[in-house]
Design an enzyme around this catalytic site. Structure first.
Site, PDB file in Angstrom:
ATOM      1  N   GLU A  63       0.950  -1.313   0.032  1.00 42.94           N
ATOM      2  CA  GLU A  63      -0.092   0.126  -0.056  1.00 42.94           C
ATOM      3  C   GLU A  63       0.865   1.274   0.098  1.00 42.94           C
ATOM      4  OE1 GLU A  63      -2.996   0.327   3.084  1.00 42.94           O
ATOM      5  OE2 GLU A  63      -2.680   2.552   3.405  1.00 42.94           O
ATOM      6  N   GLU A  97      -2.888  10.838   2.667  1.00 38.73           N
ATOM      7  CA  GLU A  97      -4.018  11.003   3.705  1.00 38.73           C
ATOM      8  C   GLU A  97      -3.967  12.045   4.769  1.00 38.73           C
ATOM      9  OE1 GLU A  97      -4.528   7.400   5.780  1.00 38.73           O
ATOM     10  OE2 GLU A  97      -2.303   6.794   6.374  1.00 38.73           O
TER      11      GLU A  97
END
Length: 274
Positions: free
Chosen positions: A149, A154
């Site tokens: 990932e 974010e």
């Protein structure tokens, strides 16, 4: 040689090196979101329902739409029925009869994926309590986190994050390379009201994650082999993209006092390769 002449020569050299380096990148895919309506189905599909991280939102297609040249991911405070509700269940996806929030997450899985390149997004994110916007990738092959990932962007609880995660010896537990930057460090009270450019430069040697050309994290891919299978490096395979806004959950914080709707606005997403 005068100071002025030296300065001009240095500027010219910098400009030459900058443009030469960037001239190596060729645009191979982009979504500029110029057509009003649903996101292009050739590129994106929407995630549905409760998906991950004990988040509070119900993902649904209606909360992602293109308007005036931008992709809007809109989070709302609204009650929707959970069709998978099971009374007295201990599972977080089943033990709520309703969701109190809706939002959207759209992904390019089985439609578009890339191995290496420059991934770039221009966007404005909502940074109020409970909001968890993200722009990230997952590897095509393998179970998380062995598939790898990459969190190009974010945000939650006041911090921008730039991360990568790969497989440890334990199932569903990753090894993380994480950096956090409080948005207060930008010393700009209007930072959250502006569009910014998030970028990943990824090749066979490293992953570098930026915001507005500021390097946030650099990951050496010689250190990212999965612990269970040291021959597998999840960042040396194609990845697909995810763009979405979660609410609450494991990291997002408490949205109860936040005024809705909340919007995550994306001007474009582009992929370049050499």
């Amino acid at each position: 040689m005068s100071v002025v002449t030296k300065g001009l020569l240095l500027l010219a050299l910098f400009s030459f090196n900058f443009y030469s380096a960037n001239a190596q990148w060729k645009l191979v895919w982009a979504d500029e979101f110029n057509m009003d309506g649903k996101p292009n189905p050739a590129n994106w599909k929407g995630e549905q329902g409760f998906v991950r991280n004990h988040e509070q939102q119900w993902y649904q297609d209606a909360n992602a739409y293109c308007k005036d040249g931008k992709l809007i991911i809109e989070a709302k405070r609204e009650k929707v029925i959970n069709p998978k509700y099971v009374a007295n269940s201990s599972h977080w996806k089943e033990n709520r009869e309703y969701s109190e929030y809706t939002s959207a997450s759209i992904i390019t899985a089985k439609k578009q994926s890339w191995q290496y390149g420059r991934f770039e997004m221009k966007a404005k994110i909502d940074t109020r309590p409970g909001m968890w916007p993200a722009f990230w990738t997952l590897g095509n092959e393998g179970q998380w986190p062995e598939n790898g990932e990459i969190d190009i962007m974010e945000y939650y609880r006041g911090d921008l994050l730039a991360n990568a995660v790969w497989g440890s010896m334990e199932q569903y537990k990753g090894i993380w390379s994480t950096t956090k930057k409080p948005i207060t460090e930008f010393n700009d009270p209007e930072w959250s009201n502006k569009f910014h450019i998030w970028r990943m430069d990824w090749d066979e040697k490293s992953i570098k994650l930026y915001v507005d050309d500021l390097l946030l994290n650099s990951i050496d891919l010689e250190k990212t082999y999965n612990a269970k299978d040291p021959k597998k490096n999840p960042f040396r395979q194609p990845h697909y993209m995810l763009v979405g806004m979660a609410i609450g959950g494991d990291n997002g914080g408490d949205p109860s006092k936040t005024e809705f709707p909340a919007k995550y606005e994306i001007d474009y997403v582009r992929v370049y390769q050499k």
